[in-house]
Write an enzyme that holds these catalytic residues in place. Structure first.
Site, PDB file in Angstrom:
ATOM      1  N   GLU A 207       0.867  -1.174   0.000  1.00  0.00           N
ATOM      2  CA  GLU A 207       0.000   0.000   0.000  1.00  0.00           C
ATOM      3  C   GLU A 207       0.903   1.224   0.000  1.00  0.00           C
ATOM      4  OE1 GLU A 207      -3.127  -0.081  -0.443  1.00  0.00           O
ATOM      5  OE2 GLU A 207      -3.376  -2.241  -0.240  1.00  0.00           O
ATOM      6  N   CYS A 245      -1.886   8.926   2.543  1.00  0.00           N
ATOM      7  CA  CYS A 245      -1.734   8.448   1.168  1.00  0.00           C
ATOM      8  C   CYS A 245      -2.947   8.789   0.318  1.00  0.00           C
ATOM      9  CB  CYS A 245      -1.491   6.938   1.155  1.00  0.00           C
ATOM     10  SG  CYS A 245      -2.822   5.958   1.896  1.00  0.00           S
TER      11      CYS A 245
END
Length: 481
Positions: A207, A245
């Protein structure tokens, strides 16, 4: 480290983690940990990130409680084998897919959401029946210490361990053979993790984030423009001050609408975060503060600052900042910003946004504010990203029914809800066939009849083949030609 890993492998091989009762008990204990220690979690997050209690609950504790409850309510169904159809030519037979745990897994989490990014994958790993090592980020030391001290009080100490340390510790951990590695962090470190995992052919979920753009179709928003701007402001500055993110990285808008959009953003920033902008979290550490300060001091960027730009090194605070058309070759447009700086790039036509995005690495998420259905369709079909969200920001992270993950440079694999269970499971196909019927055409010696039979096997079902076989046999045996 060696002793811990050996103990975890022994626990997995004992078979205890495979039972429904063990998995359920671990998830229930994790839920109890979150409820019992909510205040302690708030304190640790305030110490590491300067977050308010409401932000702590909204971004970390609340989503984790929801995820644990979701896993508990679906665990038995996830564990049940899935029946699948088998071609009739293999009659009598049955097939199913069994989800089995990988074994010993390593979870390496990030500092910006130190509880969520450690425990959300843990929920999937436990639900799938694995033993686990968690390596928290050393840049969120209070949260790391909390996990190391508290998890053993609630979870099976023989199956779940927290190993603290710096980058050298992570490097040491990566030298061991794992059955699965789950990493959250930067693409740079993700490449290193993948490289080390490849030595043992260990599967990985990465990720990684990336530069998440907003396509802002100002001309189509009409009466919804105020709400859209507020959602943009929350997606840029309202979640960990852009240190996420999923945070908006830059915004694309038609040049003729840039000025009114900027005016709306300035007013919204003041309304949401106060004139001194102290209602947003500080930078998590000196390292990230220094990196962002350097971006703003770049001569290529300095002239593009049209709002904000002030920094407070003592308190690690950076004011919400807007840049207008910074050079595309500047560092701020090359790397993920991960902070409260918003570049606005103007276009002649909003359709140019598709090519703009496609000319760069694939983002984790594309956000688009538009009422134009044709534009939505083009964005969906002509771009590639981990996900797309129309007319809002970040909310997909909270949807257990949707997979969360990247593509290309923004990551590989996904998790959340059932997808977390799948991320830590191997789907093993099982085929069981009986001995009721047997066809000679599958065995040598080969002849023309068997050749024709095999050709037709891929066109007809079993009963059609059986009738054909019996009919051809009535004409006598076939010889090779």
């Amino acid at each position: 480290m060696e002793a811990s890993i050996t103990e975890l492998r022994h626990t997995f091989r004992s078979g205890i983690t495979r039972s429904y009762s063990w998995r359920k008990s671990q998830l229930q204990s994790l839920s109890k940990l979150l409820s019992d220690n909510e205040h302690q979690c708030f304190q640790a997050l305030r110490q590491d990130l300067g977050k308010s209690n409401l932000e702590c609950y909204k971004d970390e504790i609340g989503p984790l409680k929801k995820s644990v409850d979701y896993a508990l309510s679906h665990l038995k169904d996830w564990m049940n084998p899935k029946k699948v159809g088998i071609p009739m030519i293999f009659f009598p037979s049955k097939g199913e897919i069994k989800s089995e745990p990988f074994g010993l897994v390593l979870i390496i989490s990030s500092w910006n959401f130190p509880f969520n990014l450690a425990l959300e994958p843990l929920i999937g790993a436990l639900a799938a029946g694995n033993t686990v090592v968690i390596k928290p980020s050393e840049y969120a030391q209070a949260c790391s210490s909390f996990l190391a001290d508290t998890l053993p009080l609630y979870l099976d100490k023989m199956a779940v361990k927290v190993i603290e340390g710096d980058a050298d510790t992570t490097q040491q951990l990566l030298q061991y053979k794992w059955d699965k590695i789950f990493f959250t962090g930067s693409p740079r470190v993700g490449r290193l993790v993948m490289s080390e995992a490849a030595k043992h052919l260990t599967p990985v979920t990465l990720e990684l984030g990336g530069k998440c753009p907003v396509i802002f179709d100002f001309g189509s928003m009409s009466s919804d423009i105020q709400v859209a701007v507020k959602r943009v402001a929350s997606g840029k500055w309202g979640v960990c001050s852009g240190q996420a993110c999923l945070a908006i990285d830059y915004l694309l808008v038609e040049e003729k609408f840039a000025s009114p959009l900027i005016d709306l953003l300035k007013g919204t920033i003041n309304k949401l975060y106060g004139e001194n902008s102290r209602n947003i979290p500080r930078m998590a550490n000196k390292r990230n503060f220094g990196r962002l300060q350097k971006l703003l001091e770049d001569p290529l960027v300095a002239d593009s600052v049209i709002h904000g730009g002030s920094v407070d090194e003592e308190n690690l605070h950076i004011e919400p900042t807007i840049l207008l058309n910074p050079p595309l070759n500047s560092e701020v447009m090359a790397d993920e910003i991960f902070g409260p700086i918003l570049p606005i790039i103007t276009l002649n036509n909003i359709l140019e946004s598709i090519e703009f995005i496609n000319s760069r690495p694939k983002p984790l998420t594309i956000y688009a504010f538009t009422h134009n259905e044709a534009l939505k369709d083009r964005i969906s079909t002509e771009t590639s990203s981990g996900s797309i969200v129309f007319n809002d920001v970040i909310i997909h992270f909270l949807c257990d029914e949707l997979p969360f993950g990247g593509v290309g440079q923004s990551g590989t694999g996904s998790y959340h809800g059932k997808y977390s269970f799948d991320a830590f499971s191997h789907e093993k196909p099982v085929l069981d066939r009986g001995f009721l019927l047997e066809l000679d055409a599958r065995y040598p010696p080969w002849n023309a009849f068997k050749m024709e039979f095999v050709r037709l096997a891929y066109k007809l079902n079993y009963f059609g083949l059986l009738l054909l076989f019996l009919g051809l046999r009535s004409y006598g045996s076939y010889n090779d030609h």
